[in-house]
Design an enzyme around this catalytic site. Structure first.
Site, PDB file in Angstrom:
ATOM      1  N   TYR A  61    -114.233  18.052  24.389  1.00  0.00           N
ATOM      2  CA  TYR A  61    -115.439  17.393  23.882  1.00  0.00           C
ATOM      3  C   TYR A  61    -115.091  16.035  23.240  1.00  0.00           C
ATOM      4  O   TYR A  61    -115.691  15.010  23.568  1.00  0.00           O
ATOM      5  CB  TYR A  61    -116.185  18.280  22.852  1.00  0.00           C
ATOM      6  CG  TYR A  61    -117.118  17.424  22.060  1.00  0.00           C
ATOM      7  CD1 TYR A  61    -118.303  16.974  22.623  1.00  0.00           C
ATOM      8  CD2 TYR A  61    -116.761  16.952  20.784  1.00  0.00           C
ATOM      9  CE1 TYR A  61    -119.134  16.087  21.953  1.00  0.00           C
ATOM     10  CE2 TYR A  61    -117.581  16.063  20.107  1.00  0.00           C
ATOM     11  CZ  TYR A  61    -118.761  15.647  20.694  1.00  0.00           C
ATOM     12  OH  TYR A  61    -119.556  14.750  20.037  1.00  0.00           O
ATOM     13  N   ASP A  83    -121.209  19.360  23.404  1.00  0.00           N
ATOM     14  CA  ASP A  83    -121.030  20.034  22.106  1.00  0.00           C
ATOM     15  C   ASP A  83    -122.138  21.076  21.931  1.00  0.00           C
ATOM     16  O   ASP A  83    -122.918  21.334  22.859  1.00  0.00           O
ATOM     17  CB  ASP A  83    -121.005  19.008  20.956  1.00  0.00           C
ATOM     18  CG  ASP A  83    -122.396  18.459  20.653  1.00  0.00           C
ATOM     19  OD1 ASP A  83    -123.322  18.656  21.473  1.00  0.00           O
ATOM     20  OD2 ASP A  83    -122.564  17.858  19.567  1.00  0.00           O
ATOM     21  N   GLU A  95    -115.987  11.501  15.088  1.00  0.00           N
ATOM     22  CA  GLU A  95    -116.060  12.719  15.894  1.00  0.00           C
ATOM     23  C   GLU A  95    -115.265  13.862  15.257  1.00  0.00           C
ATOM     24  O   GLU A  95    -115.695  15.008  15.271  1.00  0.00           O
ATOM     25  CB  GLU A  95    -115.557  12.457  17.316  1.00  0.00           C
ATOM     26  CG  GLU A  95    -116.503  11.638  18.168  1.00  0.00           C
ATOM     27  CD  GLU A  95    -117.859  12.304  18.363  1.00  0.00           C
ATOM     28  OE1 GLU A  95    -117.941  13.542  18.279  1.00  0.00           O
ATOM     29  OE2 GLU A  95    -118.837  11.574  18.572  1.00  0.00           O
TER      30      GLU A  95
END
Ligand code: SF4
Length: 347
Positions: free
Chosen positions: A119, A137, A36
Site C-alpha cells: 500500500y 487501504d 503515509e
C-alpha cells in the site's frame, strides 16, 4: 460496466471536495512517505499534529536519519504501533546511506525499504512520481466492496487479489495519485464504516450496497485471531524524587520504550506475593494502584503498579536507572506508563 462511472465521479468529487492537507500540496516523496507512515492505523485528525511535529523537527530525510532513536520514539509517543517508528527511522537511514537521501521512484524499489508495504509503496509511487499503481487501504476496500457489492473477505489472500486487480483496472492512468487519494477520501469522508452519507455520495446511483441496502454488511471480513489478555505487575522503585525505569529490549510490545520492572503472570496477583517472589520484603511496598486497562490491537493489558519506596532492593541486571520527573518526561514511554505517571503527579 460501472467502472468508468465510478472512477470519473470519484475523481470529479475529489477535485471539488478534498481536504486541504499539507502532504497533498507537495510531490516531495519524503513528506508523502512520512504522512503515509504516520497515517497507517491512524485517523487524519489524530495524525496531523504528529506530521507537523515531525516536519518541524526533521524537515528532510537527512535530519531524520541523523536523529537519536529515543528522539524519534519520543515524538511518536501516543501513536502506538511503535514498530512503525523504528522502521521509519531505519528507512530514513537506508535512504541516506544507500540512495544519497533520494527516495527511489519505482514501486518495486520502494517495496524494498523497511516499513514500506504494497500500500505505502503504491501511495508514494503514484502521488510523488505519477506511477500508475493502485494503493488499496482500508478505505478503498470498503468503498469498492460496497459500490461493486463484493462479498469476498478483504483479509483473505484470494479476496485481496480480487480487490487489488479491480483497483488496478479502475485506476486513472493520467492522474493515478489523485485517483488513489480520491477513493481513500471518499471512504474517509462519505462511505464511512458506520452511517455512510449515501445521500451526498457522488457514486450512489451505481452503488450495489445502496441499491440492496447492504452497506452495513460490507466489506466482509474473515474471522481473525482472538484478543489475548496479559497481566502485568509493575514494580515502581522510587526514592529521592526519582523513579527507576528501563528500556524494553525483548521482541515484544513497546520495544525500545521505557517502563518499570515488570512481572507478568497469567492473572492479577496480590502485590505482596509478587514482591516476595523477588526476595523483597512486603514492608517495602508503599502503595498499590488500582488495575489499569489498556487495549492494543491483539492484546488487552491489565496492569497494576506496586510502588517500592526502597530502591535498595532493586533486582540486579534489570537495567533500571533513576530518572527525575523532567528526565522521565523526555523518555519515550508507552501511553499506559505515561498515564500512570501523570495520575500519580510524578509528571
Ligand atoms: Fe458508500 Fe453509500 Fe456511496 Fe455506496 S452510496 S459508495 S454505500 S456512501
Amino acid at each position: 460496466m460501472d467502472s468508468p462511472f465510478f472512477a470519473t465521479n470519484a475523481l470529479k468529487w475529489y477535485d471539488e471536495n478534498r481536504r486541504d492537507l499539507p502532504w497533498r500540496n507537495t510531490s516531495d516523496p519524503y513528506r508523502i512517505w512520512l504522512s503515509e507512515i504516520i497515517l497507517q492505523q491512524t485517523r487524519v485528525q489524530q495524525g496531523l499534529p504528529y506530521y507537523q511535529r515531525f516536519i518541524a523537527a526533521f524537515p528532510d530525510v537527512f535530519r531524520l536519519a541523523a536523529a537519536p532513536p529515543d528522539k524519534v520514539l519520543r515524538l511518536w509517543e501516543g501513536l502506538g504501533y511503535y514498530t512503525r517508528a523504528r522502521n521509519l527511522h531505519a528507512c530514513a537511514r537506508l535512504v541516506v546511506q544507500n540512495h544519497q537521501g533520494v527516495f527511489p521512484s519505482r514501486y518495486e524499489d520502494l517495496l524494498r525499504l523497511p516499513g514500506i508495504g504494497p500500500y505505502t509503496a503504491a501511495a508514494i509511487a503514484s502521488m510523488a512520481f505519477g506511477q500508475a499503481v493502485a494503493a488499496v487501504d482500508g478505505n478503498v476496500y470498503r468503498v469498492l466492496a460496497r459500490f461493486f457489492g463484493l462479498e469476498q473477505p478483504i483479509n483473505s489472500p484470494s479476496g485481496k487479489r480480487v480487490f487489488q486487480k479491480l483497483a488496478h483496472e479502475l485506476l486513472d492512468r493520467q492522474r493515478p495519485g489523485a485517483y488513489n487519494q480520491a477513493v481513500m477520501e471518499l471512504g474517509a469522508l462519505v462511505c464511512t464504516p458506520k452511517n455512510p452519507a449515501c445521500h451526498t455520495c457522488p457514486v450512489r446511483s451505481g452503488c450495489r450496497a445502496f441499491q440492496l441496502n447492504r452497506w452495513h454488511k460490507l466489506p466482509v471480513k474473515a474471522q481473525t485471531r482472538k484478543i489475548r489478555t496479559r497481566y502485568l505487575h509493575y514494580l515502581v522503585f522510587s526514592g529521592g524524587n526519582r523513579v527507576y525505569m528501563k528500556k524494553r529490549k525483548a521482541r515484544d510490545i513497546w520495544q525500545g520504550l521505557y517502563d518499570f520492572y515488570c512481572v507478568e503472570t497469567n492473572r492479577l496477583q496480590p502485590a505482596e506475593k509478587i514482591v516476595k517472589s523477588l526476595g523483597l520484603r512486603p514492608g517495602y511496598i508503599s502503595g498499590v494502584s488500582p488495575a489499569y486497562r489498556h487495549q492494543l490491537t491483539h492484546q488487552k493489558i491489565v496492569a497494576r503498579f506496586v510502588v517500592i519506596g526502597n530502591p535498595a532492593g532493586l533486582p540486579a541486571d534489570a537495567g533500571l536507572r533513576p530518572y527525575t520527573p523532567a528526565q522521565a518526561a523526555r523518555l519515550p514511554k508507552p501511553v499506559l506508563i505515561t498515564r500512570y505517571l501523570a495520575d500519580t503527579g510524578f509528571l
